[in-house]
Design a protein around this motif. Structure first.
Motif: not given
Length: 262
Positions: A236-262
């Protein structure tokens, strides 16, 4: 009140008193979020305490005045560039959970403050968990584009599949400490932290006086049926290791980190 922990560096500490109670504490200035280095240190501390004949019982807690654990470090999630790096990061949570599972010592969780994402898995990996009323929980992974895959088995074991489905699909909502107690994540919930700490100390003292060999046998029965988790959580760690690289995921993480609402 001044937060005395605000400017402190991240750490994992371990201390064993003369009763054989080993208290393992972790701290990170970003709401006790967990980077990989801290996850490694936490795993090691649990392993050492479990192997130490002087340790009769383990109390697992976080320090600070805010969250018990805010889950994965967003800074590190954004630095992941390959699926191998991603797998290694999520293995940090898998290793903590598996070390709790395999430890021959009973682990008492002491939860003060909000519990998010991977932090819910750490609380679920404890054998008996105390909490305060401010210990709300949120299984936030789906809202940022990864799955609660690594912590899922531990949480489902404690609260059941139906409650886990509700918790994980309402990924932006907090559930109360009393809800978590009703579902089985917490054994006891207290209004005041000092009352919780008294209860934690009393239970730790009792367990420290019991036969450690009997406790080790009992612990194995409590975790019966989880013998495949080394392999399962790694997959399961390997699966999440691939999912975290998806552009939507990276965008969501950046938004949450900076306090931007998607």
């Amino acid at each position: 009140m001044l937060d005395l922990f605000k400017t402190k560096e991240a750490y994992v500490s371990s201390d064993t008193d003369h009763f054989g109670i080993t208290t393992i504490a972790f701290y990170h200035p970003a709401q006790n979020s967990l980077p990989l280095d801290l996850l490694h240190k936490l795993t090691e501390a649990i392993n050492v305490a479990g192997s130490n004949s002087e340790t009769r019982v383990i109390v697992l807690k976080s320090d600070g005045e805010h969250a018990f654990c805010a889950g994965a470090s967003f800074d590190e999630l954004l630095q992941i560039e390959t699926k191998e790096q991603g797998r290694d990061f999520f293995m940090g949570f898998a290793n903590v959970i598996n070390e709790c599972r395999k430890s021959p010592k009973i682990i008492i969780g002491r939860v003060y403050g909000k519990v998010i994402g991977g932090g819910v898995g750490i609380a679920a990996a404890c054998d008996y968990c105390f909490a305060t009323q401010n210990a709300e929980i949120k299984q936030s992974e789906l809202s940022i584009g990864i799955g609660p895959l690594v912590v899922g088995p531990a949480v489902i074991r404690k609260i059941g599949l139906n409650a886990f489905s509700r918790l994980s699909l309402n990924a932006t909502d907090y559930y109360s400490a009393l809800w978590a107690k009703d579902k089985g994540l917490y054994a006891e919930v207290y209004e005041r932290r000092k009352d919780m700490d008294k209860a934690v100390e009393a239970m730790a003292m009792k367990i420290a006086g019991w036969n450690p060999d009997v406790l080790a046998v009992h612990k194995r029965t409590l975790w019966a049926g989880t013998e495949d988790w080394d392999e399962l959580l790694a997959e399961r760690a390997a699966i999440n290791g691939e999912l975290v690289l998806m552009p939507m995921t990276q965008h969501a993480i950046k938004n949450i980190k900076t306090g931007v609402k998607s």
